[in-house]
Design a protein around this motif. Structure first.
Motif, mmCIF file in Angstrom:
data_model
loop_
_atom_site.group_PDB
_atom_site.id
_atom_site.type_symbol
_atom_site.label_atom_id
_atom_site.label_comp_id
_atom_site.label_asym_id
_atom_site.label_seq_id
_atom_site.Cartn_x
_atom_site.Cartn_y
_atom_site.Cartn_z
ATOM 1 N N ASN A 105 0.847 -1.188 0.000
ATOM 2 C CA ASN A 105 0.000 0.000 0.000
ATOM 3 C C ASN A 105 0.887 1.245 0.000
ATOM 4 O OD1 ASN A 105 -1.652 2.254 1.068
ATOM 5 N ND2 ASN A 105 -3.228 0.690 1.278
ATOM 6 N N ARG A 106 0.658 2.146 -0.953
ATOM 7 C CA ARG A 106 1.494 3.333 -1.102
ATOM 8 C C ARG A 106 0.787 4.608 -0.647
ATOM 9 N NH1 ARG A 106 5.647 0.909 -3.807
ATOM 10 N NH2 ARG A 106 5.038 -0.853 -5.125
ATOM 11 N N ASP A 107 -0.331 4.459 0.060
ATOM 12 C CA ASP A 107 -1.021 5.636 0.587
ATOM 13 C C ASP A 107 -0.221 6.245 1.740
ATOM 14 O OD1 ASP A 107 -3.074 5.116 -1.168
ATOM 15 O OD2 ASP A 107 -4.204 3.926 0.278
ATOM 16 N N VAL A 108 -0.395 7.535 1.930
ATOM 17 C CA VAL A 108 0.281 8.235 3.023
ATOM 18 C C VAL A 108 -0.559 8.101 4.297
ATOM 19 C CG1 VAL A 108 1.127 10.461 3.853
ATOM 20 C CG2 VAL A 108 1.342 9.877 1.435
ATOM 21 N N ILE A 109 0.095 7.704 5.388
ATOM 22 C CA ILE A 109 -0.570 7.618 6.685
ATOM 23 C C ILE A 109 0.428 8.076 7.740
ATOM 24 C CG2 ILE A 109 0.064 5.182 7.020
ATOM 25 C CD1 ILE A 109 -2.684 4.822 8.412
ATOM 26 N N HIS A 110 -0.081 8.669 8.823
ATOM 27 C CA HIS A 110 0.768 9.297 9.836
ATOM 28 C C HIS A 110 0.344 8.790 11.210
ATOM 29 C CE1 HIS A 110 2.301 12.541 12.432
ATOM 30 N NE2 HIS A 110 3.097 12.909 11.445
ATOM 31 N N VAL A 111 1.272 8.778 12.164
ATOM 32 C CA VAL A 111 0.937 8.279 13.503
ATOM 33 C C VAL A 111 -0.233 9.021 14.144
ATOM 34 C CG1 VAL A 111 3.164 7.281 14.126
ATOM 35 C CG2 VAL A 111 2.784 9.715 14.483
ATOM 36 N N VAL A 112 -0.418 10.279 13.783
ATOM 37 C CA VAL A 112 -1.524 11.039 14.362
ATOM 38 C C VAL A 112 -2.879 10.466 13.936
ATOM 39 C CG1 VAL A 112 -1.850 12.784 12.547
ATOM 40 C CG2 VAL A 112 -2.180 13.430 14.952
ATOM 41 N N ASP A 113 -2.868 9.633 12.881
ATOM 42 C CA ASP A 113 -4.106 9.038 12.376
ATOM 43 C C ASP A 113 -4.555 7.803 13.164
ATOM 44 O OD1 ASP A 113 -4.077 10.917 10.294
ATOM 45 O OD2 ASP A 113 -2.929 9.586 8.974
ATOM 46 N N PHE A 114 -3.664 7.208 13.937
ATOM 47 C CA PHE A 114 -4.018 5.950 14.595
ATOM 48 C C PHE A 114 -5.193 6.084 15.552
ATOM 49 C CE2 PHE A 114 0.363 4.207 13.654
ATOM 50 C CZ PHE A 114 -0.108 3.215 12.823
ATOM 51 N N ALA A 115 -5.160 7.095 16.413
ATOM 52 C CA ALA A 115 -6.203 7.212 17.430
ATOM 53 C C ALA A 115 -7.602 7.316 16.813
ATOM 54 C CB ALA A 115 -5.916 8.399 18.355
ATOM 55 N N PRO A 116 -7.846 8.272 15.900
ATOM 56 C CA PRO A 116 -9.198 8.331 15.316
ATOM 57 C C PRO A 116 -9.545 7.116 14.472
ATOM 58 C CG PRO A 116 -7.737 9.896 14.225
ATOM 59 C CD PRO A 116 -7.008 9.391 15.425
ATOM 60 N N THR A 117 -8.559 6.533 13.792
ATOM 61 C CA THR A 117 -8.830 5.366 12.951
ATOM 62 C C THR A 117 -9.238 4.168 13.791
ATOM 63 O OG1 THR A 117 -7.284 6.132 11.249
ATOM 64 C CG2 THR A 117 -7.848 3.786 11.250
ATOM 65 N N LEU A 118 -8.527 3.906 14.879
ATOM 66 C CA LEU A 118 -8.865 2.766 15.727
ATOM 67 C C LEU A 118 -10.189 2.976 16.448
ATOM 68 C CD1 LEU A 118 -5.369 1.766 17.168
ATOM 69 C CD2 LEU A 118 -6.635 0.762 15.257
ATOM 70 N N MET A 119 -10.502 4.199 16.789
ATOM 71 C CA MET A 119 -11.810 4.467 17.388
ATOM 72 C C MET A 119 -12.919 4.254 16.362
ATOM 73 S SD MET A 119 -11.198 4.944 20.504
ATOM 74 C CE MET A 119 -12.908 5.240 20.933
ATOM 75 N N ASP A 120 -12.658 4.597 15.111
ATOM 76 C CA ASP A 120 -13.639 4.368 14.060
ATOM 77 C C ASP A 120 -13.840 2.865 13.819
ATOM 78 O OD1 ASP A 120 -15.277 5.338 11.698
ATOM 79 O OD2 ASP A 120 -13.764 4.165 10.632
ATOM 80 N N ILE A 121 -12.762 2.119 13.777
ATOM 81 C CA ILE A 121 -12.843 0.673 13.555
ATOM 82 C C ILE A 121 -13.615 -0.011 14.672
ATOM 83 C CG2 ILE A 121 -11.428 -1.433 13.569
ATOM 84 C CD1 ILE A 121 -9.349 0.156 11.911
ATOM 85 N N THR A 122 -13.461 0.484 15.892
ATOM 86 C CA THR A 122 -14.092 -0.147 17.062
ATOM 87 C C THR A 122 -15.436 0.477 17.414
ATOM 88 O OG1 THR A 122 -12.863 1.327 18.550
ATOM 89 C CG2 THR A 122 -11.853 -0.796 18.016
ATOM 90 N N HIS A 123 -15.924 1.383 16.573
ATOM 91 C CA HIS A 123 -17.223 2.036 16.768
ATOM 92 C C HIS A 123 -17.271 2.844 18.072
ATOM 93 C CE1 HIS A 123 -18.223 -0.574 13.505
ATOM 94 N NE2 HIS A 123 -18.201 -1.663 14.245
ATOM 95 N N GLY A 124 -16.113 3.357 18.475
ATOM 96 C CA GLY A 124 -16.069 4.201 19.669
ATOM 97 C C GLY A 124 -16.286 5.661 19.316
ATOM 98 N N ALA A 125 -16.477 6.466 20.336
ATOM 99 C CA ALA A 125 -16.673 7.903 20.135
ATOM 100 C C ALA A 125 -15.327 8.577 19.912
ATOM 101 C CB ALA A 125 -17.374 8.508 21.347
#
Length: 563
Positions: A444-464
């Protein structure tokens, strides 16, 4: 259950009875059976629970691992477990960190860029902790949570992991320690003999058994958490933050023995680092990880006033060849040992029947490390280091660093190393395996940054997702789906190193310089061709965006400090 109800409801005998009440009762039972069979989360307040269908998460962080160290990224170090993880999951080529341990961790756990994240979580001020951390968010969403290994963003209540959303913590509250005995103080030549804090939950750990080794201990604790949490109906988040392969260069004898002689073929002392880069670069081309037109970045010039602006040639000239080879052998042993531990963690998922519903993420917190006690290789501290290390690197009573030359080489093909915002400092490996959600063996050649982990994991887990988190939700990227915003923008301002990445363009101003450099990341990811003069309008556009971000950023941090 459904079959049983069907037999009763539709039998001739019961149809002929035709009792209305009887039919209603059976119909209600069928509805209840359907309710039980549907995919559901925890049914709080019903008096019963069903298994939560959301994924478990195992988030593994290596410390100071170079971009090209593991086999899946072109390295020669034996890492069969990480390579297998990559083959069954996805490798990411444009994953970005924050160049240094603490800033990266601040972004992971807060969803904010580093300075603000560090203030909000409390690592700089124990009275400031006005942020929902990733641990707290997932715990509130119903997850069991644990953190094993390195924390490094607060060692006092209320800023320890157990205060910030983790049910269980075992590891270092500080940034580094002796691998065999974390109670040992640093040598005087490094941080003046600092004591490193180690804890289990809210208790300090001050003594360690014979044959202790942090990598193994962290693996054991993580495996124990998998076994414990797998018995629960709730999903789990297990964060394994290894200290390997961060200095000091220390490894078990049997692991070192397997690496002895691995680097003898590289040639004479001066050229061996370049040869290692050439070999790794060739493997990266064969893997399809990089583009052939990029070329290898040149050797750093060095000589600047900043302590991390090393002159590699001067370092090489002052080194004992045998000792220098041994450093790399020990480093390889440390990486290999960590890979073995990761294999045990992955096996624990299988043994506890949770692998099929577990999202596994592996990253390094920054580029490979070139740190030494002093930039002046003839300084008193460097002389003290030589006196301290009478034995070859690797043992409990040694305290060695990988050094500027190897520390640069392990970031093939990129420029510079840890602490810089050139690609060698902020680009690191990232592997994700999410069963049934990805194509196996993808790049995967998309750009992703460590600052993205928190909102992404909350989205995956259906958290607020807390208001104010600055990262992007990258669930589509994790799933290898089409990214909806390829032009998203990321920023860096670390140690007076400045950068902005928007789309294919990256603007950089390095510490000690007063000119912006512009690079096209599609054709020159190794940052060898500065286009600032040719694209002056693009420079002004990106510089304006960076300056506006930096102004708002500083104002935000200042507002937190004044509370």
């Amino acid at each position: 259950m459904k079959f049983f109800l069907k037999r009763i409801f539709f039998s001739k005998e019961n149809i002929h009875k035709g009792g209305r009440a009887y039919v209603l009762i059976l119909f209600g039972m069928m509805l209840f059976a359907g309710f039980l069979s549907c995919d559901s989360k925890k049914n709080v307040g019903t008096g019963m629970e069903v298994m939560d269908e959301r994924p478990n998460i195992v988030f593994i962080i290596a410390d100071d691992l170079g971009f090209s160290d593991i086999g899946a990224y072109g390295g020669e170090i034996p890492t069969p477990n990480l390579d297998k993880l990559a083959d069954s999951g996805t490798k990411y080529t444009q994953f970005y960190n924050n160049a240094v341990c603490v800033p990266t961790r601040a972004s992971i756990y807060t969803g904010y860029y580093p300075a603000e994240g560090m203030k909000r979580i409390g690592s700089q001020d124990p009275n400031v902790h006005n942020v929902v951390t990733l641990g707290e968010g997932l715990k509130k969403a119903g997850y069991n949570t644990s953190l094993t290994g390195k924390w490094h963003i607060g060692h006092k209540k209320p800023n320890r992991p157990i205060d910030r959303g983790f049910d269980e913590f075992y590891g270092m509250l500080d940034g580094a320690s002796n691998y065999f005995d974390p109670s040992m103080r640093d040598p005087e030549f490094y941080h003046d003999g600092r004591y490193r804090r180690f804890a289990h939950n809210d208790s300090m750990v001050t003594s360690f058994p014979e044959k202790y080794y942090t990598t193994d201990a962290f693996t054991e604790h993580a495996v124990g958490m998998i076994e414990k949490f797998s018995k629960s109906k709730a999903p789990f988040f297990i964060n394994v933050a290894y200290n390997a392969p961060h200095f000091p260069m220390q490894a078990k004898e049997e692991d070192i023995e397997r690496q002895v002689g691995k680097y003898d073929h590289l040639g004479n002392h001066k050229e061996r680092y370049l040869q290692l880069r050439k070999e790794r670069f060739q493997r990266q081309l064969e893997i399809g990880l990089i583009e052939p037109e990029w070329g290898l970045s040149e050797k750093p010039e060095g000589g600047g006033s900043w302590r991390y602006d090393y002159d590699i040639d001067k370092w090489i000239q002052g080194q004992d060849s045998i000792r220098e080879l041994r450093r790399m052998e020990v480093y390889a042993a440390m990486v290999s040992s960590m890979d073995t531990g990761i294999g045990r963690i992955l096996k624990a998922l299988e043994d506890n029947n949770v692998a099929d519903n577990t999202l596994v993420i592996f990253i390094s917190d920054n580029g490979g490390c070139s740190t030494v006690p002093s930039p002046d290789f003839n300084s008193e501290k460097m002389t003290e280091m030589k006196k301290y290390n009478q034995s070859l690197p690797g043992g409990k009573d040694t305290y060695e660093f990988l050094g500027p030359a190897w520390g640069w080489a392990i970031n093939t093909p990129f420029r510079r190393h840890k602490a810089w915002v050139y690609e060698g400092g902020i680009a690191s490996p990232m592997i994700v395996k999410w069963p049934h959600k990805q194509k196996e063996g993808a790049i995967n050649r998309d750009v992703i940054h460590v600052v993205d982990f928190a909102p992404t994991l909350m989205d995956i887990t259906h958290g607020a997702i807390p208001k104010g988190w600055q990262g992007n939700i990258m669930t589509q990227t994790i799933k290898n789906e089409v990214v909806t915003n390829p032009e998203r923008t990321y920023y860096w301002n670390i140690n007076d190193n400045k950068a902005i990445r928007k789309g294919k363009w990256k603007l950089v101003m390095a510490n000690g310089k007063d000119q912006w450099e512009l690079y096209d990341m599609e054709v020159d990811r190794t940052e060898t061709n500065d286009l600032a003069t040719s694209y002056s309008e693009k420079v002004e556009e990106l510089k304006g965006l960076w300056q506006e971000w930096d102004k708002n950023y500083k104002e935000s941090v200042s507002a937190i400090e004044s509370r």
